[in-house]
Design a protein around this motif. Structure first.
Motif, PDB file in Angstrom:
ATOM      1  N   GLU A  58       0.754  -1.481  -0.031  1.00  0.00           N
ATOM      2  CA  GLU A  58      -0.401  -0.337  -0.367  1.00  0.00           C
ATOM      3  C   GLU A  58       0.690   1.611  -0.309  1.00  0.00           C
ATOM      4  O   GLU A  58       0.500   2.038   0.577  1.00  0.00           O
ATOM      5  N   LEU A  59       2.257   0.871  -0.368  1.00  0.00           N
ATOM      6  CA  LEU A  59       2.964   2.566  -0.381  1.00  0.00           C
ATOM      7  C   LEU A  59       2.340   2.943  -1.814  1.00  0.00           C
ATOM      8  O   LEU A  59       2.708   3.257  -2.713  1.00  0.00           O
ATOM      9  N   ARG A  60       2.389   4.509  -1.012  1.00  0.00           N
ATOM     10  CA  ARG A  60       1.805   5.373  -2.150  1.00  0.00           C
ATOM     11  C   ARG A  60       2.646   5.787  -3.112  1.00  0.00           C
ATOM     12  O   ARG A  60       3.837   5.979  -2.427  1.00  0.00           O
ATOM     13  N   ASP A  61       2.489   5.831  -4.373  1.00  0.00           N
ATOM     14  CA  ASP A  61       3.845   7.201  -5.066  1.00  0.00           C
ATOM     15  C   ASP A  61       4.677   5.678  -5.440  1.00  0.00           C
ATOM     16  O   ASP A  61       6.224   6.832  -5.141  1.00  0.00           O
ATOM     17  N   MET A  62       4.705   5.076  -5.376  1.00  0.00           N
ATOM     18  CA  MET A  62       5.567   3.941  -5.821  1.00  0.00           C
ATOM     19  C   MET A  62       6.074   4.115  -6.957  1.00  0.00           C
ATOM     20  O   MET A  62       5.591   3.075  -7.650  1.00  0.00           O
ATOM     21  N   ASN A  63       7.081   5.118  -7.317  1.00  0.00           N
ATOM     22  CA  ASN A  63       6.929   5.157  -9.629  1.00  0.00           C
ATOM     23  C   ASN A  63       8.164   4.857 -10.174  1.00  0.00           C
ATOM     24  O   ASN A  63       9.150   4.469 -10.659  1.00  0.00           O
ATOM     25  N   LYS A  64       8.709   4.210  -9.044  1.00  0.00           N
ATOM     26  CA  LYS A  64      10.159   3.217  -9.128  1.00  0.00           C
ATOM     27  C   LYS A  64      10.181   1.692  -9.066  1.00  0.00           C
ATOM     28  O   LYS A  64       9.489   1.139  -8.649  1.00  0.00           O
ATOM     29  N   PRO A  65      10.641   1.100 -10.395  1.00  0.00           N
ATOM     30  CA  PRO A  65      10.593  -0.395 -10.701  1.00  0.00           C
ATOM     31  C   PRO A  65      10.895  -0.431  -9.063  1.00  0.00           C
ATOM     32  O   PRO A  65      12.226  -0.948  -9.047  1.00  0.00           O
TER      33      PRO A  65
END
Length: 260
Positions: free
Chosen positions: A89-96
């Motif tokens: 549920e980690l928000r804004d995890m925009n890395k692979p």
């Protein structure tokens, strides 16, 4: 007591190893530590890719630590930022994020792997969602799995809790690749280096769009993209990196991505 999470950093890549003998099960304390590790990864501009794996050769992760639960860890307790395992549920995890599944991957451990973007597995790895046999629900998997593989297969796995191997996981597209155990981490690092050399702002935009599209109509997400209503899209379209991509193409050279 040793730290249940080990990290290794090389350039723009972070390796995260779950190390809780004997089985790498996750209790509340471990989940909170994992949340802090992945939140720090998300927020560190110098890091671009993470690899998640388990210590040893037998277990990736069996999920929730039932022994800790018997000692008082509430199943609905404070898992910390990012929810169970720090990723779900980690928000804004925009890395692979790459999951390198080195062994038994079941219950919440499989749900954790499903939170990654790419799943690589050792050829001896096995998988299951056995919560049904304990009289409970694999909640995150019940949401994610029918979106990843054929509905009827997902329901069979959820309703029976049966085990399956890497051959079947590959067949249904649940994992990307399988390797001999001795080669798994080298292959994961090779994949991570490929991703780390790519454009981080584009990765962020891809993940943002994919998340937005999960619960939206096609045209609604397209409208948000064209109107630059997604923060990652707005940043990408205004970035030096987008200009660099065009310049590199016209100059017939490899682009130099700076993430800005």
């Amino acid at each position: 007591m040793t730290d249940p999470i080990r990290t290794r950093r090389e350039g723009a890549i972070l390796e995260v190893t779950l190390d809780r003998p004997k089985a790498n099960a996750i209790d509340l304390t471990t989940s909170r530590i994992m949340g802090e590790v992945f939140a720090d990864f998300r927020d560190d501009p110098d890091l671009r890719v993470a690899i998640l794996t388990g210590a040893g050769e037998k277990f990736f992760c069996p999920g929730w630590d039932l022994k800790a639960a018997a000692d008082g860890d509430a199943v609905d307790g404070d898992y910390g930022v990012g929810g169970f395992g720090g990723l779900q549920e980690l928000r804004d995890m925009n890395k692979p994020v790459i999951a390198a599944v080195n062994g038994i991957c079941c219950g919440g451990g499989l749900e954790l792997a499903l939170s990654a973007d790419i799943i690589l597995a050792a050829d001896h790895a096995t998988f299951a969602l056995p919560e049904i046999r304990s009289g409970t629900i694999a909640d995150a998997a019940s949401i994610k799995l029918p979106k990843r593989i054929p509905y009827h297969i997902a329901m069979e796995l959820l309703l029976t809790g049966r085990w399956f191997d890497t051959t079947e996981a590959l067949n249904w597209g649940l994992i990307n690749h399988t390797y001999p155990a001795a080669d798994l981490m080298a292959q994961a690092w090779d994949m991570a280096r490929v991703l780390a050399s790519g454009p981080p702002l584009v990765y962020a935009a891809i993940k943002d769009v994919v998340r937005d599209a999960e619960d939206s109509k096609f045209q609604d997400t397209m409208n948000r993209i064209t109107k630059r209503q997604l923060a990652s899209i707005d940043r990408l379209y205004s970035s030096d990196d987008q200009l660099e991509g065009a310049r590199a193409f016209t100059e017939k050279r490899d682009p130099v991505w700076k993430g800005r």
